[in-house]
Design an enzyme around this catalytic site. Structure first.
Site, PDB file in Angstrom:
ATOM      1  CG  ASP A   1      16.906 -48.686  20.942  1.00  0.00           C
ATOM      2  OD1 ASP A   1      18.110 -48.867  20.673  1.00  0.00           O
ATOM      3  OD2 ASP A   1      16.467 -47.620  21.380  1.00  0.00           O
TER       4      ASP A   1
ATOM      5  CG  ASP B   1      16.281 -47.419  25.183  1.00  0.00           C
ATOM      6  OD1 ASP B   1      16.696 -47.007  26.278  1.00  0.00           O
ATOM      7  OD2 ASP B   1      15.854 -46.669  24.286  1.00  0.00           O
TER       8      ASP B   1
ATOM      9  CE1 TYR C   1      12.965 -50.220  24.218  1.00  0.00           C
ATOM     10  CE2 TYR C   1      11.678 -48.228  23.978  1.00  0.00           C
ATOM     11  CZ  TYR C   1      12.784 -48.987  23.661  1.00  0.00           C
ATOM     12  OH  TYR C   1      13.719 -48.486  22.794  1.00  0.00           O
TER      13      TYR C   1
ATOM     14  CG  HIS D   1      20.635 -45.564  24.254  1.00  0.00           C
ATOM     15  ND1 HIS D   1      20.214 -46.775  23.757  1.00  0.00           N
ATOM     16  CD2 HIS D   1      19.547 -44.762  24.216  1.00  0.00           C
ATOM     17  CE1 HIS D   1      18.931 -46.716  23.446  1.00  0.00           C
ATOM     18  NE2 HIS D   1      18.499 -45.496  23.708  1.00  0.00           N
TER      19      HIS D   1
ATOM     20  CG  HIS E   1      15.704 -39.978  19.463  1.00  0.00           C
ATOM     21  ND1 HIS E   1      15.073 -39.535  20.602  1.00  0.00           N
ATOM     22  CD2 HIS E   1      15.211 -41.220  19.223  1.00  0.00           C
ATOM     23  CE1 HIS E   1      14.245 -40.464  21.036  1.00  0.00           C
ATOM     24  NE2 HIS E   1      14.298 -41.496  20.224  1.00  0.00           N
TER      25      HIS E   1
ATOM     26  CB  VAL F   1      17.686 -43.389  15.747  1.00  0.00           C
ATOM     27  CG1 VAL F   1      16.831 -43.191  14.501  1.00  0.00           C
ATOM     28  CG2 VAL F   1      18.180 -42.054  16.280  1.00  0.00           C
ATOM     29  CG  HIS F   2      13.078 -46.883  17.928  1.00  0.00           C
ATOM     30  ND1 HIS F   2      11.950 -46.604  18.649  1.00  0.00           N
ATOM     31  CD2 HIS F   2      14.084 -46.964  18.841  1.00  0.00           C
ATOM     32  CE1 HIS F   2      12.251 -46.511  19.931  1.00  0.00           C
ATOM     33  NE2 HIS F   2      13.540 -46.725  20.073  1.00  0.00           N
TER      34      HIS F   2
HETATM   35 FE   FE2 Z   1      16.526 -44.705  23.503  1.00  0.00          FE
END
Ligand code: FE2
Length: 459
Positions: free
Chosen positions: A161, A189, A192, A311, A321, A349-350
């Site tokens: 991500d 990811d 973006y 992912h 999420h 998940v960030h």
């Molecule tokens: Fe994602």
């Protein structure tokens, strides 16, 4: 006396259920949430006429003797040649020609995207390679891995991500400041671009220039994420993963896959299976059929470490999420346990999270056994969607922390997996705010096939 009996009962319950293991929610708080994108002029095109740019490499065959070299020429199709040689033998120069692709997306037309597969490299060898011509020759280097084998040490970086913010730059720079990492396991990811109007495809170009300082020198093993779908029927873009599939080539056919979105490779001591969370994977689908056959091919005597990349995480305790990986968990987790997968790496998940070894394969809708249990045949699930993209951190963890969550923290960072031999791997997670030498989370992983000991027992 009653107190002693009560204490004994509590201890017995804890030992038998594992429910009293205290996971850690880090109290570390980031000083700021700056995660805006870097400006386009932070990543200028390289100097020279039609200079090759956005250079990235990935493993190009099943076992590590091939490399796919990819780059973009902005104006003209040619030159489409990569010249390469062993670093210690510059007199013997080889050549490979690229296949050239381009695509249109809404109002954007890509440059010429080159993918050249070079083969029959020697194991454990340093190579130099050169792209471009005239005033635009650019030279890079890479090292091939050791021949797959049970006791060859190898170190993987783990990122996901990423995006192209100032925080992304910090993550990548942080990873690169440590000389240990030899290849990157990237859990999806990438650019973006889809966060910008009409999925601004120039963001894919700036991303390619941003990551080149690493991707041109180390193979990144690619997984596709939801931000790589670029599915936008409202602007006439109906082909899922169109930019991703043009820009990223992987050796999927060598593992019997019919799609670049799921495939496997052997690299040093690791067998790496890449899955696609956003392609069909239910029973009877190509991905499901492929994965079922795939596990039977793994020889732990050759590649003791079995790693799966997705992912969307199958286990995570963040409210962002929530349960988006659940349908894949229901389908694939019985295989992960049966075949003793060591690690499942995910992003999405960030934030950062590491699980205990747990499974939930007993549950069948009607029996009520819907709580995960400790399972020493199960993988550890690592969520490393903490690359630092424009969407910011996922800082809404469920409370209390579930027992299956060993460590979690809403910070940007990256992981490092140092495989020592067939039994032991040392894993560390590094948050961006610390020096690389500072380890925010660490553990030894014991190989599930060769040494299936409970890791938590040693803490
Ligand atoms: Fe994602």
């Amino acid at each position: 006396m009653a107190l002693k009996v009560g204490l004994c009962i509590l201890i017995i319950v804890c030992i038998t259920t594992g429910f009293c293991d205290a996971g850690k929610t880090s109290s570390y708080t980031r000083s700021s949430d700056t995660s805006s994108d870097m400006p386009a002029d932070a990543f200028p095109s390289p100097k020279g006429s039609n200079a090759p740019e956005q250079v990235h490499i990935t493993q190009g065959d099943r076992g590590g003797r091939g490399m796919i070299i990819s780059w973009v020429t902005p104006n003209q199709r040619h030159p489409n040649v990569v010249r390469y040689w062993k670093a210690n033998d510059p007199s013997d120069v080889y050549k490979a020609h690229s296949q050239i692709f381009s695509y249109r997306y809404y109002d954007y037309t890509s440059g010429y995207i080159h993918h050249a597969t070079i083969k029959k490299l020697e194991y454990d060898t340093n190579y130099l390679y050169e792209l471009g011509s005239g005033d635009a020759v650019r030279q890079f280097s890479f090292s091939t891995p050791p021949r797959p084998g049970p006791d060859v040490p190898y170190t993987f970086g783990i990122m996901g991500d990423l995006g192209q913010t100032y925080a992304s730059n910090s993550t990548l720079g942080h990873y690169m400041s440590n000389p240990k990492g030899e290849a990157v396991l990237f859990v999806g990811d990438l650019s973006y671009a889809d966060n910008f109007p009409n999925h601004d495809q120039r963001k894919w170009d700036t991303w390619g220039r941003f990551v080149e300082k690493s991707t041109a020198y180390q193979p990144w093993i690619w997984t596709a994420g939801n931000h790589d779908l670029d599915f936008a029927p409202e602007i006439g873009e109906y082909m899922p993963f169109k930019p991703y599939l043009h820009r990223i080539h992987v050796p999927y056919r060598q593992s019997g896959s019919t799609s670049p979105l799921w495939y496997s490779i052997k690299r040093g001591p690791a067998y790496i299976i890449v899955l696609s969370s956003f392609s069909a994977f239910t029973k009877y689908t190509p991905q499901n059929d492929w994965l079922e056959a795939e596990f039977k091919k793994v020889d732990r005597h050759e590649t003791p470490w079995l790693i799966v990349m997705t992912h969307a995480p199958l286990y995570n305790s963040d409210n962002y999420h929530y349960m988006e990986g659940e349908s894949m968990r229901v389908l694939f987790e019985p295989w992960f346990v049966k075949y003793k997968v060591d690690l499942v790496l995910s992003g999405h998940v960030h934030a950062y999270e590491r699980s205990e070894r747990i499974s939930n394969i007993r549950y069948n809708i009607t029996n009520g056994l819907c709580t995960p249990i400790k399972d020493q045949s199960a993988p550890v699930y690592l969520t490393v969607g903490d690359g630092g993209n424009i969407e910011g951190l996922a800082n809404d963890f469920s409370d209390p922390q579930p027992f299956y969550s060993a460590y979690r923290e809403a910070s940007f960072g990256h992981g490092l997996l140092e495989i020592n031999n067939r039994t032991h791997a040392y894993y560390t997670w590094h948050r961006n705010q610390d020096d690389e030498a500072v380890v925010a989370d660490s553990t030894w992983f014991y190989n599930r096939f060769w040494y299936p000991k409970d890791e938590t027992a040693s803490f």
